[in-house]
Design an enzyme around this catalytic site. Structure first.
Site, mmCIF file in Angstrom:
data_model
loop_
_atom_site.group_PDB
_atom_site.id
_atom_site.type_symbol
_atom_site.label_atom_id
_atom_site.label_comp_id
_atom_site.label_asym_id
_atom_site.label_seq_id
_atom_site.Cartn_x
_atom_site.Cartn_y
_atom_site.Cartn_z
ATOM 1 N N HIS A 18 103.236 -62.723 -93.840
ATOM 2 C CA HIS A 18 101.957 -63.418 -93.700
ATOM 3 C C HIS A 18 100.884 -62.677 -94.498
ATOM 4 C CE1 HIS A 18 98.378 -65.111 -91.790
ATOM 5 N NE2 HIS A 18 99.161 -66.133 -91.467
ATOM 6 N N GLU A 20 97.755 -62.204 -94.042
ATOM 7 C CA GLU A 20 96.898 -61.328 -93.237
ATOM 8 C C GLU A 20 97.584 -59.993 -92.962
ATOM 9 O OE1 GLU A 20 94.890 -61.107 -88.796
ATOM 10 O OE2 GLU A 20 95.844 -62.979 -89.433
ATOM 11 N N CYS A 84 92.693 -63.827 -82.400
ATOM 12 C CA CYS A 84 91.531 -64.707 -82.439
ATOM 13 C C CYS A 84 91.410 -65.475 -81.121
ATOM 14 C CB CYS A 84 91.701 -65.670 -83.612
ATOM 15 S SG CYS A 84 90.500 -66.971 -83.704
ATOM 16 N N SER A 112 103.132 -72.516 -91.685
ATOM 17 C CA SER A 112 102.009 -71.962 -90.935
ATOM 18 C C SER A 112 102.495 -71.234 -89.685
ATOM 19 C CB SER A 112 101.050 -73.092 -90.531
ATOM 20 O OG SER A 112 100.176 -72.664 -89.511
ATOM 21 N N ASN A 114 100.685 -70.024 -87.345
ATOM 22 C CA ASN A 114 99.907 -70.532 -86.226
ATOM 23 C C ASN A 114 100.540 -71.810 -85.666
ATOM 24 O OD1 ASN A 114 97.622 -72.765 -85.721
ATOM 25 N ND2 ASN A 114 96.938 -70.814 -84.891
ATOM 26 N N SER A 156 94.393 -75.030 -89.165
ATOM 27 C CA SER A 156 93.924 -75.516 -90.464
ATOM 28 C C SER A 156 94.321 -76.954 -90.757
ATOM 29 C CB SER A 156 94.433 -74.592 -91.572
ATOM 30 O OG SER A 156 95.848 -74.570 -91.563
#
Length: 174
Positions: A18, A20, A84, A112, A114, A156
């Site tokens: 990822h 991040e 988050c 993704s 997420n 997103s």
């Protein structure tokens, strides 16, 4: 970066590929280790100082269990829950919705993290889960077997795409 400069090994709870996580590794000064399971933690060498952070889209419950194991293996470890808050809320909402529906459609990119986590949470709640990228991916025949279908989406995913999925699912109700 501050902790790496102070000699801490940085454990990063996340997905190694990822963007991040790759970025976090860059700040760890060569002392970063990406982990995503308790088994991986068990195989780490003993180090004196440990700092734990998380990819912001990880599952908070899994992170907390992992953090407890880190604290046990590395007493004095510095733990930073960097997940988050809106991601956590969305995960909780998926879990609550899964209790009320017969099947779940999760809209968002297959790549993704997420969105994949939302699908996994739904699956683990025991609900048949369909991870799709667009309304064209819907299996209306399979979904017609379920009286109540929930819809959720990755952070997103555009609102218009979710609306298209919802409109297409309305055809299942007839």
């Amino acid at each position: 970066k501050r902790h790496a400069q102070q000699g801490y090994a940085t454990l990063i709870w996340g997905d190694k590929d990822h963007a991040e996580v790759i970025g976090l590794l860059g700040y760890a000064g060569g002392k970063g280790i990406v982990l995503n399971s308790l088994e991986e933690l068990a195989s780490l060498p003993q180090v004196e100082k440990v700092c734990l952070v998380a990819q912001t889209t990880q599952d908070r419950h899994r992170f907390e269990a992992f953090a407890q194991a880190v604290q046990k293996n590395y007493p004095g470890a510095k733990i930073f829950n960097t997940i988050c808050e809106s991601t956590h809320r969305r995960q909780q909402e998926v879990l609550a919705l899964a209790q009320k529906v017969d099947a779940m459609v999760v809209v968002g990119g297959k790549g993704s993290g997420n969105t994949r986590r939302l699908a996994k949470i739904s699956e683990e709640a025991g609900v048949p889960t369909f991870h799709i990228e667009t309304e064209k991916d819907l299996d209306l025949k399979a979904l017609s077997a379920y009286p109540a279908i929930g819809i959720t989406a990755g952070a997103s995913t555009p609102t218009w795409l979710i609306a298209h999925v919802a409109e297409r699912l309305k055809a299942v109700e007839s």
